[in-house]
Design a protein around this motif. Structure first.
Motif, PDB file in Angstrom:
ATOM      1  N   PRO A  42      -0.652  -4.679  -1.598  1.00  0.00           N
ATOM      2  CA  PRO A  42      -1.607  -5.385  -0.737  1.00  0.00           C
ATOM      3  C   PRO A  42      -2.786  -5.989  -1.487  1.00  0.00           C
ATOM      4  O   PRO A  42      -3.293  -5.417  -2.452  1.00  0.00           O
ATOM      5  CB  PRO A  42      -2.074  -4.301   0.235  1.00  0.00           C
ATOM      6  N   SER A  43      -3.214  -7.149  -1.001  1.00  0.00           N
ATOM      7  CA  SER A  43      -4.467  -7.727  -1.472  1.00  0.00           C
ATOM      8  C   SER A  43      -5.632  -7.215  -0.642  1.00  0.00           C
ATOM      9  O   SER A  43      -6.790  -7.379  -1.018  1.00  0.00           O
ATOM     10  CB  SER A  43      -4.409  -9.258  -1.420  1.00  0.00           C
ATOM     11  N   SER A  44      -5.334  -6.595   0.486  1.00  0.00           N
ATOM     12  CA  SER A  44      -6.355  -5.991   1.341  1.00  0.00           C
ATOM     13  C   SER A  44      -6.910  -4.738   0.684  1.00  0.00           C
ATOM     14  O   SER A  44      -6.165  -3.825   0.319  1.00  0.00           O
ATOM     15  CB  SER A  44      -5.742  -5.628   2.705  1.00  0.00           C
ATOM     16  N   THR A  45      -8.232  -4.680   0.523  1.00  0.00           N
ATOM     17  CA  THR A  45      -8.841  -3.505  -0.091  1.00  0.00           C
ATOM     18  C   THR A  45      -8.656  -2.262   0.780  1.00  0.00           C
ATOM     19  O   THR A  45      -8.488  -1.157   0.268  1.00  0.00           O
ATOM     20  CB  THR A  45     -10.334  -3.739  -0.352  1.00  0.00           C
ATOM     21  N   GLY A  46      -8.692  -2.442   2.093  1.00  0.00           N
ATOM     22  CA  GLY A  46      -8.467  -1.314   2.990  1.00  0.00           C
ATOM     23  C   GLY A  46      -7.062  -0.769   2.861  1.00  0.00           C
ATOM     24  O   GLY A  46      -6.853   0.444   2.837  1.00  0.00           O
ATOM     25  N   ALA A  47      -6.079  -1.661   2.774  1.00  0.00           N
ATOM     26  CA  ALA A  47      -4.688  -1.223   2.613  1.00  0.00           C
ATOM     27  C   ALA A  47      -4.491  -0.545   1.264  1.00  0.00           C
ATOM     28  O   ALA A  47      -3.763   0.455   1.157  1.00  0.00           O
ATOM     29  CB  ALA A  47      -3.746  -2.412   2.757  1.00  0.00           C
ATOM     30  N   GLN A  48      -5.133  -1.049   0.229  1.00  0.00           N
ATOM     31  CA  GLN A  48      -5.021  -0.427  -1.087  1.00  0.00           C
ATOM     32  C   GLN A  48      -5.508   1.017  -1.051  1.00  0.00           C
ATOM     33  O   GLN A  48      -4.923   1.903  -1.689  1.00  0.00           O
ATOM     34  CB  GLN A  48      -5.820  -1.226  -2.115  1.00  0.00           C
ATOM     35  N   ALA A  49      -6.569   1.258  -0.304  1.00  0.00           N
ATOM     36  CA  ALA A  49      -7.102   2.618  -0.202  1.00  0.00           C
ATOM     37  C   ALA A  49      -6.116   3.545   0.512  1.00  0.00           C
ATOM     38  O   ALA A  49      -6.068   4.747   0.222  1.00  0.00           O
ATOM     39  CB  ALA A  49      -8.431   2.598   0.544  1.00  0.00           C
ATOM     40  N   GLU A  50      -5.320   2.983   1.411  1.00  0.00           N
ATOM     41  CA  GLU A  50      -4.413   3.798   2.207  1.00  0.00           C
ATOM     42  C   GLU A  50      -3.110   4.149   1.490  1.00  0.00           C
ATOM     43  O   GLU A  50      -2.435   5.108   1.872  1.00  0.00           O
ATOM     44  CB  GLU A  50      -4.076   3.081   3.520  1.00  0.00           C
ATOM     45  N   ILE A  51      -2.728   3.372   0.485  1.00  0.00           N
ATOM     46  CA  ILE A  51      -1.396   3.552  -0.090  1.00  0.00           C
ATOM     47  C   ILE A  51      -1.421   4.227  -1.473  1.00  0.00           C
ATOM     48  O   ILE A  51      -0.408   4.233  -2.174  1.00  0.00           O
ATOM     49  CB  ILE A  51      -0.642   2.197  -0.169  1.00  0.00           C
ATOM     50  N   LYS A  52      -2.531   4.815  -1.848  1.00  0.00           N
ATOM     51  CA  LYS A  52      -2.651   5.406  -3.180  1.00  0.00           C
ATOM     52  C   LYS A  52      -1.633   6.516  -3.430  1.00  0.00           C
ATOM     53  O   LYS A  52      -1.189   6.719  -4.564  1.00  0.00           O
ATOM     54  CB  LYS A  52      -4.065   5.954  -3.384  1.00  0.00           C
ATOM     55  N   ALA A  53      -1.262   7.232  -2.396  1.00  0.00           N
ATOM     56  CA  ALA A  53      -0.367   8.375  -2.579  1.00  0.00           C
ATOM     57  C   ALA A  53       1.096   8.045  -2.284  1.00  0.00           C
ATOM     58  O   ALA A  53       1.944   8.946  -2.286  1.00  0.00           O
ATOM     59  CB  ALA A  53      -0.815   9.528  -1.694  1.00  0.00           C
ATOM     60  N   VAL A  54       1.420   6.782  -2.069  1.00  0.00           N
ATOM     61  CA  VAL A  54       2.781   6.409  -1.703  1.00  0.00           C
ATOM     62  C   VAL A  54       3.730   6.602  -2.890  1.00  0.00           C
ATOM     63  O   VAL A  54       3.429   6.228  -4.024  1.00  0.00           O
ATOM     64  CB  VAL A  54       2.830   4.938  -1.232  1.00  0.00           C
ATOM     65  N   THR A  55       4.881   7.216  -2.618  1.00  0.00           N
ATOM     66  CA  THR A  55       5.955   7.344  -3.597  1.00  0.00           C
ATOM     67  C   THR A  55       7.186   6.639  -3.044  1.00  0.00           C
ATOM     68  O   THR A  55       7.264   6.342  -1.854  1.00  0.00           O
ATOM     69  CB  THR A  55       6.286   8.814  -3.875  1.00  0.00           C
ATOM     70  N   ASP A  56       8.153   6.362  -3.917  1.00  0.00           N
ATOM     71  CA  ASP A  56       9.351   5.642  -3.482  1.00  0.00           C
ATOM     72  C   ASP A  56      10.599   6.443  -3.844  1.00  0.00           C
ATOM     73  O   ASP A  56      10.934   6.576  -5.025  1.00  0.00           O
ATOM     74  CB  ASP A  56       9.404   4.261  -4.139  1.00  0.00           C
ATOM     75  N   PRO A  57      11.307   6.966  -2.848  1.00  0.00           N
ATOM     76  CA  PRO A  57      12.519   7.761  -3.116  1.00  0.00           C
ATOM     77  C   PRO A  57      13.583   6.978  -3.882  1.00  0.00           C
ATOM     78  O   PRO A  57      14.308   7.567  -4.696  1.00  0.00           O
ATOM     79  CB  PRO A  57      13.009   8.131  -1.709  1.00  0.00           C
ATOM     80  N   TYR A  58      13.677   5.677  -3.650  1.00  0.00           N
ATOM     81  CA  TYR A  58      14.696   4.867  -4.321  1.00  0.00           C
ATOM     82  C   TYR A  58      14.509   4.907  -5.830  1.00  0.00           C
ATOM     83  O   TYR A  58      15.477   4.894  -6.594  1.00  0.00           O
ATOM     84  CB  TYR A  58      14.612   3.428  -3.815  1.00  0.00           C
ATOM     85  N   PHE A  59      13.249   4.960  -6.257  1.00  0.00           N
ATOM     86  CA  PHE A  59      12.904   4.973  -7.680  1.00  0.00           C
ATOM     87  C   PHE A  59      12.539   6.387  -8.147  1.00  0.00           C
ATOM     88  O   PHE A  59      11.542   6.580  -8.840  1.00  0.00           O
ATOM     89  CB  PHE A  59      11.759   4.003  -7.947  1.00  0.00           C
ATOM     90  N   ASN A  60      13.359   7.365  -7.766  1.00  0.00           N
ATOM     91  CA  ASN A  60      13.145   8.755  -8.190  1.00  0.00           C
ATOM     92  C   ASN A  60      11.761   9.265  -7.805  1.00  0.00           C
ATOM     93  O   ASN A  60      11.120   9.987  -8.573  1.00  0.00           O
ATOM     94  CB  ASN A  60      13.367   8.900  -9.702  1.00  0.00           C
ATOM     95  N   ASN A  61      11.314   8.864  -6.622  1.00  0.00           N
ATOM     96  CA  ASN A  61      10.003   9.290  -6.119  1.00  0.00           C
ATOM     97  C   ASN A  61       8.860   8.878  -7.045  1.00  0.00           C
ATOM     98  O   ASN A  61       7.858   9.596  -7.184  1.00  0.00           O
ATOM     99  CB  ASN A  61       9.968  10.801  -5.861  1.00  0.00           C
ATOM    100  N   ALA A  62       8.998   7.748  -7.677  1.00  0.00           N
ATOM    101  CA  ALA A  62       7.929   7.231  -8.530  1.00  0.00           C
ATOM    102  C   ALA A  62       6.644   7.060  -7.715  1.00  0.00           C
ATOM    103  O   ALA A  62       6.693   6.589  -6.571  1.00  0.00           O
ATOM    104  CB  ALA A  62       8.347   5.892  -9.134  1.00  0.00           C
ATOM    105  N   PRO A  63       5.500   7.430  -8.281  1.00  0.00           N
ATOM    106  CA  PRO A  63       4.217   7.283  -7.573  1.00  0.00           C
ATOM    107  C   PRO A  63       3.744   5.826  -7.614  1.00  0.00           C
ATOM    108  O   PRO A  63       2.801   5.473  -8.326  1.00  0.00           O
ATOM    109  CB  PRO A  63       3.285   8.205  -8.354  1.00  0.00           C
ATOM    110  N   ILE A  64       4.408   4.986  -6.840  1.00  0.00           N
ATOM    111  CA  ILE A  64       4.154   3.552  -6.939  1.00  0.00           C
ATOM    112  C   ILE A  64       2.743   3.171  -6.509  1.00  0.00           C
ATOM    113  O   ILE A  64       2.171   2.215  -7.023  1.00  0.00           O
ATOM    114  CB  ILE A  64       5.203   2.747  -6.151  1.00  0.00           C
ATOM    115  N   GLY A  65       2.172   3.913  -5.562  1.00  0.00           N
ATOM    116  CA  GLY A  65       0.793   3.620  -5.176  1.00  0.00           C
ATOM    117  C   GLY A  65      -0.163   3.817  -6.331  1.00  0.00           C
ATOM    118  O   GLY A  65      -1.061   3.005  -6.566  1.00  0.00           O
ATOM    119  N   GLN A  66       0.047   4.874  -7.076  1.00  0.00           N
ATOM    120  CA  GLN A  66      -0.805   5.175  -8.235  1.00  0.00           C
ATOM    121  C   GLN A  66      -0.563   4.184  -9.372  1.00  0.00           C
ATOM    122  O   GLN A  66      -1.515   3.654  -9.971  1.00  0.00           O
ATOM    123  CB  GLN A  66      -0.525   6.591  -8.714  1.00  0.00           C
TER     124      GLN A  66
END
Length: 433
Positions: free
Chosen positions: A353-377
């Protein structure tokens, strides 16, 4: 890549605005195309690549909220082909959709050369649609006289996507932290690539193309093809020359699969193992999933890339002056680019996201497809380190000239110096020189 108002206030305002625009567009006697109050409106959306709106279910969600709206999307995978078609339509004045996508590398060209072809979003009541985004995102589509020509969607912070199964087969580590340290620089990335090449099975290259590496490396620079005054510096910028040299070293060391990006051959290679790593802006996550399919789950992973920063791509939604349903289009793009939808897109598709609010919300997101990579981080760190890039009017043209020239080096054995000159000639030709 800011000070901002309360996100709750913005979300409520956006929802109210969208509803108001729809009531104005559909309930006050018709739209620009003569729809009546009871008529359903079909909004046309023309995009490139994979924005993810359809894939993540956002269109379906919007249609449920607004049953009088149907959304019809067309898309072109290759942005260069999309841009060429868009220029033809703009010149002729016909065939344009209600909503047209715009890649960030084309923004300066539109603002300085074609602003009269697009609707000022302020005239539709959504001039503040970019107020909650990272500062440079909205600035790139604002004209000197204050017109707002597009609504910002994602940005493209960079990382490296890699095939864990191919790494294991070649005896390379697969741990993200270890790999990030090994390729903390582009030279480190090339060094590890040479190690991989010495152990990998025949037909398994280190990466897809020299073009991908070049684009990622120049994407880490504040100044690339034009300086702050607008002066072209693509032929003299040391950063561009270094990226060119590194990309040619990749080819010389036989580390490239020599695959033209966005082609059927390249798409197929995501599932066949033709390459082990990929310069990977956040939006590439959704593309990999689409091409590798369910069978690719768990074979791909993500690690911070060289320099832990950079931006490759990112987009806008615009409304052409000839749009049949501008008010309804304004309501749609306001909703699609709101904080809530940007967060959903990242979680489901990887569009950062380019939204600063959305960026704050997705910091802890991981992706199961990519071996639970911490993509938000990973992508959040890359975005935080990202310089506000200087965008020139011909960035898209110049970037394509360089990547086309690197394709010559890869696939026709053209000498790098000769290919560089071809790039210079093609840039001049594109500019009418």
């Amino acid at each position: 890549m800011r000070p901002f108002r309360s996100r709750t206030t913005v979300a409520l305002a956006s929802a109210a605005l969208a509803s108001g625009l729809l009531l104005t567009g559909c309930g006050s006697g018709g739209t620009a195309s003569g729809d009546t109050a009871d008529a359903k409106v079909t909004l046309t959306v023309d995009l490139f690549g994979t924005f993810g709106f359809k894939e993540s279910g956002l269109y379906d969600e919007y249609s449920k909220l607004h049953p009088d709206i149907t959304i019809k999307q067309t898309d072109t995978q290759d942005e260069a082909q999309y841009w060429q078609a868009l220029q033809t339509k703009l010149a002729g004045g016909g065939g344009l959709a209600d909503v047209q996508g715009l890649e960030v590398g084309r923004a300066a060209s539109v603002v300085r050369k074609q602003a009269d072809k697009f609707t000022d979003l302020k005239t539709l009541g959504i001039g503040g649609v970019n107020d909650e985004l990272v500062p440079w995102k909205g600035a790139a589509v604002k004209t000197p006289d204050g017109r707002v020509l597009g609504a910002g969607t994602d940005i493209g912070p960079e990382a490296i996507c890699y095939r864990t199964d191919l790494f294991k087969a070649a005896g390379l580590p697969t741990d993200r932290t270890e790999l990030a340290a090994r390729w903390s620089t582009w030279q480190g990335y090339l060094d590890l690539g040479r190690t991989y090449a010495g152990k990998a099975a025949a037909g398994n290259a280190w990466t897809d193309s020299a073009a991908g590496m070049f684009t990622a490396e120049v994407g880490q620079q504040k100044v690339r093809y034009a300086d702050e005054s607008g002066k072209p510096v693509f032929d003299s910028n040391p950063a561009v020359k270094t990226a060119w040299s590194d990309a040619n070293r990749l080819v010389a060391d036989s580390l490239s699969a020599k695959l033209p990006q966005w082609t059927p051959e390249w798409n197929k290679a995501f599932s066949t193992g033709r390459f082990a790593t990929l310069s990977c802006p956040a939006w590439m996550i959704g593309y990999i999933k689409g091409q590798a399919g369910d069978a690719g789950a768990g074979t791909w992973d993500i690690a911070p890339g060289p320099g832990r920063t950079g931006n490759w791509g990112g987009s806008y939604l615009t409304i052409p002056r000839t749009a049949k349903h501008p008010k309804e289009a304004a309501a749609l793009i306001t909703w699609l680019t709101a904080k809530e939808q940007q967060a959903k897109l990242f979680t489901k598709q990887g569009s950062f996201p380019s939204s600063t609010g959305a960026q704050a919300e997705i910091k802890a997101v991981t992706d199961p497809y990519f071996n639970n990579a911490p993509i938000g981080q990973i992508f959040g760190e890359s975005a935080a380190n990202m310089p506000a890039q200087v965008l020139g009017t011909d960035d898209g043209v110049i970037g394509k000239a360089f990547t086309d020239a690197l394709g010559e080096v890869e696939r026709t054995a053209t000498a790098p110096d000769t290919a560089w000159q071809h790039a210079m000639d093609n840039i001049k030709k594109a500019n009418g020189n």
